[in-house]
Design a protein around this motif. Structure first.
Motif, PDB file in Angstrom:
ATOM      1  N   THR A  61      36.315 -18.328  -9.887  1.00 35.52           N
ATOM      2  CA  THR A  61      36.476 -18.312  -8.431  1.00 35.52           C
ATOM      3  C   THR A  61      35.374 -19.153  -7.799  1.00 35.52           C
ATOM      4  O   THR A  61      34.205 -19.045  -8.178  1.00 35.52           O
ATOM      5  CB  THR A  61      36.395 -16.873  -7.877  1.00 35.52           C
ATOM      6  OG1 THR A  61      37.394 -16.069  -8.511  1.00 35.52           O
ATOM      7  CG2 THR A  61      36.617 -16.861  -6.374  1.00 35.52           C
ATOM      8  N   LEU A  62      35.758 -19.985  -6.839  1.00 35.05           N
ATOM      9  CA  LEU A  62      34.805 -20.798  -6.098  1.00 35.05           C
ATOM     10  C   LEU A  62      34.717 -20.281  -4.663  1.00 35.05           C
ATOM     11  O   LEU A  62      35.706 -19.802  -4.110  1.00 35.05           O
ATOM     12  CB  LEU A  62      35.245 -22.266  -6.070  1.00 35.05           C
ATOM     13  CG  LEU A  62      35.595 -22.927  -7.407  1.00 35.05           C
ATOM     14  CD1 LEU A  62      36.022 -24.372  -7.179  1.00 35.05           C
ATOM     15  CD2 LEU A  62      34.431 -22.835  -8.376  1.00 35.05           C
ATOM     16  N   GLY A  63      33.552 -20.410  -4.070  1.00 30.12           N
ATOM     17  CA  GLY A  63      33.386 -20.106  -2.659  1.00 30.12           C
ATOM     18  C   GLY A  63      33.337 -21.388  -1.850  1.00 30.12           C
ATOM     19  O   GLY A  63      32.747 -22.383  -2.292  1.00 30.12           O
ATOM     20  N   ILE A  93      37.758 -18.708  -2.383  1.00 31.37           N
ATOM     21  CA  ILE A  93      37.573 -17.788  -1.254  1.00 31.37           C
ATOM     22  C   ILE A  93      36.888 -18.581  -0.147  1.00 31.37           C
ATOM     23  O   ILE A  93      35.850 -19.219  -0.378  1.00 31.37           O
ATOM     24  CB  ILE A  93      36.714 -16.570  -1.635  1.00 31.37           C
ATOM     25  CG1 ILE A  93      37.355 -15.797  -2.785  1.00 31.37           C
ATOM     26  CG2 ILE A  93      36.531 -15.654  -0.423  1.00 31.37           C
ATOM     27  CD1 ILE A  93      36.500 -14.638  -3.287  1.00 31.37           C
ATOM     28  N   ILE A  94      37.475 -18.565   1.047  1.00 26.97           N
ATOM     29  CA  ILE A  94      36.987 -19.399   2.152  1.00 26.97           C
ATOM     30  C   ILE A  94      36.287 -18.556   3.209  1.00 26.97           C
ATOM     31  O   ILE A  94      36.784 -17.489   3.598  1.00 26.97           O
ATOM     32  CB  ILE A  94      38.151 -20.176   2.795  1.00 26.97           C
ATOM     33  CG1 ILE A  94      38.815 -21.081   1.755  1.00 26.97           C
ATOM     34  CG2 ILE A  94      37.669 -21.008   3.986  1.00 26.97           C
ATOM     35  CD1 ILE A  94      40.057 -21.791   2.269  1.00 26.97           C
ATOM     36  N   GLY A  95      35.150 -19.025   3.667  1.00 22.43           N
ATOM     37  CA  GLY A  95      34.444 -18.409   4.790  1.00 22.43           C
ATOM     38  C   GLY A  95      34.300 -19.408   5.921  1.00 22.43           C
ATOM     39  O   GLY A  95      33.951 -20.571   5.682  1.00 22.43           O
ATOM     40  N   ARG A 100      28.016 -21.546  13.247  1.00 26.05           N
ATOM     41  CA  ARG A 100      26.909 -20.603  13.469  1.00 26.05           C
ATOM     42  C   ARG A 100      26.133 -20.389  12.181  1.00 26.05           C
ATOM     43  O   ARG A 100      26.701 -19.924  11.174  1.00 26.05           O
ATOM     44  CB  ARG A 100      27.456 -19.258  13.959  1.00 26.05           C
ATOM     45  CG  ARG A 100      28.002 -19.268  15.365  1.00 26.05           C
ATOM     46  CD  ARG A 100      28.725 -17.971  15.683  1.00 26.05           C
ATOM     47  NE  ARG A 100      27.995 -16.787  15.241  1.00 26.05           N
ATOM     48  CZ  ARG A 100      28.536 -15.550  15.201  1.00 26.05           C
ATOM     49  NH1 ARG A 100      29.802 -15.373  15.563  1.00 26.05           N
ATOM     50  NH2 ARG A 100      27.811 -14.531  14.783  1.00 26.05           N
ATOM     51  N   PRO A 101      24.827 -20.708  12.163  1.00 25.33           N
ATOM     52  CA  PRO A 101      24.038 -20.516  10.944  1.00 25.33           C
ATOM     53  C   PRO A 101      24.037 -19.072  10.449  1.00 25.33           C
ATOM     54  O   PRO A 101      24.054 -18.834   9.236  1.00 25.33           O
ATOM     55  CB  PRO A 101      22.625 -20.954  11.364  1.00 25.33           C
ATOM     56  CG  PRO A 101      22.862 -21.926  12.484  1.00 25.33           C
ATOM     57  CD  PRO A 101      24.060 -21.390  13.224  1.00 25.33           C
ATOM     58  N   ASP A 102      24.012 -18.088  11.377  1.00 25.69           N
ATOM     59  CA  ASP A 102      23.996 -16.688  10.940  1.00 25.69           C
ATOM     60  C   ASP A 102      25.300 -16.309  10.250  1.00 25.69           C
ATOM     61  O   ASP A 102      25.300 -15.601   9.239  1.00 25.69           O
ATOM     62  CB  ASP A 102      23.730 -15.757  12.126  1.00 25.69           C
ATOM     63  CG  ASP A 102      24.819 -15.836  13.191  1.00 25.69           C
ATOM     64  OD1 ASP A 102      25.308 -16.959  13.480  1.00 25.69           O
ATOM     65  OD2 ASP A 102      25.205 -14.789  13.746  1.00 25.69           O
ATOM     66  N   LEU A 103      26.430 -16.804  10.767  1.00 26.17           N
ATOM     67  CA  LEU A 103      27.719 -16.512  10.153  1.00 26.17           C
ATOM     68  C   LEU A 103      27.864 -17.257   8.828  1.00 26.17           C
ATOM     69  O   LEU A 103      28.460 -16.743   7.872  1.00 26.17           O
ATOM     70  CB  LEU A 103      28.846 -16.890  11.112  1.00 26.17           C
ATOM     71  CG  LEU A 103      30.242 -16.335  10.818  1.00 26.17           C
ATOM     72  CD1 LEU A 103      30.212 -14.829  10.600  1.00 26.17           C
ATOM     73  CD2 LEU A 103      31.194 -16.703  11.949  1.00 26.17           C
ATOM     74  N   ASN A 110      28.016 -12.842   1.035  1.00 30.41           N
ATOM     75  CA  ASN A 110      29.174 -12.108   0.528  1.00 30.41           C
ATOM     76  C   ASN A 110      29.784 -12.784  -0.692  1.00 30.41           C
ATOM     77  O   ASN A 110      30.211 -12.117  -1.646  1.00 30.41           O
ATOM     78  CB  ASN A 110      30.239 -11.980   1.620  1.00 30.41           C
ATOM     79  CG  ASN A 110      29.916 -10.899   2.631  1.00 30.41           C
ATOM     80  OD1 ASN A 110      29.014 -10.089   2.401  1.00 30.41           O
ATOM     81  ND2 ASN A 110      30.634 -10.868   3.739  1.00 30.41           N
ATOM     82  N   LEU A 111      29.838 -14.103  -0.667  1.00 34.89           N
ATOM     83  CA  LEU A 111      30.420 -14.823  -1.804  1.00 34.89           C
ATOM     84  C   LEU A 111      29.558 -14.666  -3.046  1.00 34.89           C
ATOM     85  O   LEU A 111      30.086 -14.479  -4.155  1.00 34.89           O
ATOM     86  CB  LEU A 111      30.589 -16.295  -1.443  1.00 34.89           C
ATOM     87  CG  LEU A 111      31.683 -16.601  -0.415  1.00 34.89           C
ATOM     88  CD1 LEU A 111      31.560 -18.027   0.107  1.00 34.89           C
ATOM     89  CD2 LEU A 111      33.069 -16.388  -1.027  1.00 34.89           C
ATOM     90  N   LEU A 112      28.253 -14.726  -2.887  1.00 35.31           N
ATOM     91  CA  LEU A 112      27.371 -14.520  -4.032  1.00 35.31           C
ATOM     92  C   LEU A 112      27.515 -13.102  -4.584  1.00 35.31           C
ATOM     93  O   LEU A 112      27.486 -12.892  -5.800  1.00 35.31           O
ATOM     94  CB  LEU A 112      25.918 -14.798  -3.638  1.00 35.31           C
ATOM     95  CG  LEU A 112      25.594 -16.254  -3.271  1.00 35.31           C
ATOM     96  CD1 LEU A 112      24.157 -16.359  -2.764  1.00 35.31           C
ATOM     97  CD2 LEU A 112      25.816 -17.182  -4.460  1.00 35.31           C
ATOM     98  N   ASP A 113      27.690 -12.119  -3.693  1.00 33.29           N
ATOM     99  CA  ASP A 113      27.881 -10.736  -4.132  1.00 33.29           C
ATOM    100  C   ASP A 113      29.181 -10.571  -4.921  1.00 33.29           C
ATOM    101  O   ASP A 113      29.290  -9.672  -5.770  1.00 33.29           O
ATOM    102  CB  ASP A 113      27.898  -9.793  -2.926  1.00 33.29           C
ATOM    103  CG  ASP A 113      26.524  -9.613  -2.308  1.00 33.29           C
ATOM    104  OD1 ASP A 113      25.524  -9.996  -2.958  1.00 33.29           O
ATOM    105  OD2 ASP A 113      26.438  -9.115  -1.169  1.00 33.29           O
ATOM    106  N   ARG A 114      30.160 -11.419  -4.630  1.00 37.94           N
ATOM    107  CA  ARG A 114      31.449 -11.352  -5.332  1.00 37.94           C
ATOM    108  C   ARG A 114      31.414 -12.082  -6.680  1.00 37.94           C
ATOM    109  O   ARG A 114      32.440 -12.230  -7.325  1.00 37.94           O
ATOM    110  CB  ARG A 114      32.553 -11.944  -4.459  1.00 37.94           C
ATOM    111  CG  ARG A 114      32.925 -11.085  -3.258  1.00 37.94           C
ATOM    112  CD  ARG A 114      33.890 -11.832  -2.346  1.00 37.94           C
ATOM    113  NE  ARG A 114      34.269 -11.021  -1.200  1.00 37.94           N
ATOM    114  CZ  ARG A 114      35.349 -10.251  -1.143  1.00 37.94           C
ATOM    115  NH1 ARG A 114      36.151 -10.194  -2.181  1.00 37.94           N
ATOM    116  NH2 ARG A 114      35.629  -9.541  -0.077  1.00 37.94           N
ATOM    117  N   ARG A 115      30.253 -12.572  -7.054  1.00 33.90           N
ATOM    118  CA  ARG A 115      30.055 -13.200  -8.359  1.00 33.90           C
ATOM    119  C   ARG A 115      30.907 -14.453  -8.529  1.00 33.90           C
ATOM    120  O   ARG A 115      31.493 -14.696  -9.579  1.00 33.90           O
ATOM    121  CB  ARG A 115      30.321 -12.205  -9.491  1.00 33.90           C
ATOM    122  CG  ARG A 115      29.446 -10.973  -9.439  1.00 33.90           C
ATOM    123  CD  ARG A 115      29.766  -9.948 -10.494  1.00 33.90           C
ATOM    124  NE  ARG A 115      29.546 -10.466 -11.852  1.00 33.90           N
ATOM    125  CZ  ARG A 115      30.523 -10.717 -12.723  1.00 33.90           C
ATOM    126  NH1 ARG A 115      31.776 -10.546 -12.368  1.00 33.90           N
ATOM    127  NH2 ARG A 115      30.239 -11.165 -13.923  1.00 33.90           N
TER     128      ARG A 115
END
Length: 345
Positions: A61-63, A93-95, A100-103, A110-115
Motif C-alpha cells: 500500500t502506498l500513501g 490511500i489518498i489524503g 494546509r500544513p497541519d492537515l 495516519n498513513l505511517l500508522d497504517r504501515r
C-alpha cells in the motif's frame, strides 16, 4: 470462501507449498506451482492481505498526500498514481491536505500508522518536522510536483521555468509589455519558482515586474479573484495577467467578467496548469500544460524502486505552452503557424 488449506487439498500439496507459491518463492517446482495456481483460480481463493502483511512486513500500500483534491491538476495526478500503482501490485490511500500544513501532517501521521510501504507527497510548505523525521527514519518517500529543498528525497516534477520563458516570449511577441502575475504561496517551491521565472523572463526583454503587478495568491479561486480586482483598480492596469495555477486563473476570469470587461479585449489572461475546461471558456485560455499523467506514473515507479531496494531517481519532465486566444492571439491563424520557440535548459 476457500481457505489456503482448501487450495492445498485441491492441488495435492502442503499448505507450506501453497504459501511459497503465493509469495513467489523460487524453491517450488514448475509442476507444483502450476497445480497451485490452477487450484487458486478454480476455487476463487483470495489471500488474506492483512495476515500476509504481518508475515512479510509489507502491505503493498502506498500513501499519497496531495495539496488540494479540488484542483483538477491534482485530481488527474491522483488518478495516474492510482493506475500505475495498481499495475505494479500496490493499492493507494489518498489524503487531501487542502493547502494546509497541519492537515498535511495529519494525513502523513495516519498513513505511517497504517504501515504503508512508501509515501508520495506534494508538500504544502517546506518545514514539516514530521516528514523530515519520517525521511530520517528510513520511510521510502518521493516528492511530486513540489518538494522540500535540502531533503534527500527523489523529486518528480515538471520544468516550469522553461515554459514560463516560452509564455513571456509569446506575450512579448504579441506586443504586450505590462505583464502581471498572481503568484502562488511563497511557502511552496512551485509558488516561488513560477514568480521568479516570470521575473527573470521579463528581465530578458528589458521589462520589470513592479510590486503593483505582483499579487500574492494561495492557489485558490478566491485569491485569483481578489488579486485581479486589485490589478483592475490600478491607474494603469496590466495588459495581461498570468495566474500561477488554474484555480486562480478561474478567479481572475470571474473578476474581469464582474466588471463587465472581456478577455482579451480589455485584459489578457494566461495560466499555469492547463485543464480540460480551458478549451470551453470564452475565449479559450492560453496556458502552460504539465505532463500530469506522466508525472504521476514516474513518481510511483520511483517510489516502488525505493521500496524494493533500488535507487529511486529524481525526474524532471518538460512542460509546454498551449496557445489559444485569451491573450489577443489571432483567432484565425494561418494554416501553418510558426511554433513558439522554446528555450533549452
Amino acid at each position: 470462501m476457500a481457505s489456503i488449506k482448501d487450495v492445498a487439498a485441491e492441488a495435492g500439496v502442503s499448505v507450506a507449498t501453497v504459501s511459497r507459491v503465493l509469495n513467489d518463492h523460487p524453491s517450488v517446482s514448475a509442476e507444483a506451482r502450476a497445480r497451485v495456481l490452477a487450484a487458486v483460480q478454480s476455487l476463487g481463493y483470495r489471500p488474506n492481505a492483512v495476515a500476509r502483511s504481518l508475515r512479510t512486513d509489507q502491505t503493498h500500500t502506498l500513501g499519497l498526500v496531495i495539496s488540494d483534491v479540488m484542483n483538477p491538476y491534482f485530481t488527474e495526478l491522483a488518478r495516474s498514481v492510482e493506475e500505475e500503482a495498481r499495475a505494479l501490485g500496490y493499492s493507494v490511500i489518498i489524503g487531501n491536505a487542502d493547502e494546509r500544513p497541519d492537515l498535511q501532517d495529519h494525513h502523513v501521521r495516519n498513513l505511517l500508522d497504517r504501515r504503508i510501504d512508501g509515501l508520495l507527497v506534494s508538500p504544502t510548505d517546506g518545514g514539516s518536522p514530521l516528514m523530515l523525521d519520517a525521511v530520517r527514519a528510513g520511510t521510502p518517500m518521493v516528492f511530486v510536483d513540489r518538494w522540500i529543498p535540502g531533503v534527500d528525497v527523489p523529486v518528480v516534477r515538471a520544468d516550469g521555468q522553461t515554459a514560463v520563458r516560452d509564455l513571456v516570449a509569446h506575450l512579448h511577441g504579441l506586443g504586450h509589455r505590462r505583464l502581471a502575475i498572481i503568484a502562488g504561496p511563497a511557502a511552496t517551491t512551485t509558488g516561488r519558482e513560477r514568480v521568479e521565472a516570470f521575473r527573470e523572463a521579463l528581465a530578458a526583454y528589458g521589462l520589470e515586474l513592479p510590486d503593483a503587478y505582483t499579487g500574492q495568491g494561495d492557489f485558490q479561486v478566491d485569491s485569483g479573484r481578489r488579486v485581479t480586482e486589485g490589478f483592475l483598480d490600478l491607474p494603469e492596469p496590466p495588459e495581461v495577467v498570468f495566474a500561477a495555477d488554474n484555480l486562480m486563473a478561474l478567479g481572475a476570469l470571474d473578476a474581469v467578467r464582474a466588471r463587465g470587461l472581456r478577455v482579451p479585449d480589455d485584459i489578457g489572461l494566461a495560466a499555469f496548469d492547463d485543464i480540460r475546461w480551458f478549451v470551453h471558456t470564452d475565449p479559450p485560455i492560453t496556458a502552460i500544460a504539465q505532463p500530469t499523467g506522466e508525472l504521476g506514473r514516474a513518481a510511483v515507479r520511483a517510489l516502488v524502486d525505493r521500496i524494493e531496494g533500488r535507487p529511486g531517481a529524481s525526474v524532471t519532465l518538460p512542460a509546454r505552452l498551449v496557445v489559444r486566444r485569451s491573450c489577443g492571439e489571432n483567432p484565425n491563424p494561418p494554416q501553418s503557424p510558426t511554433p513558439v520557440q522554446r528555450s533549452t535548459s
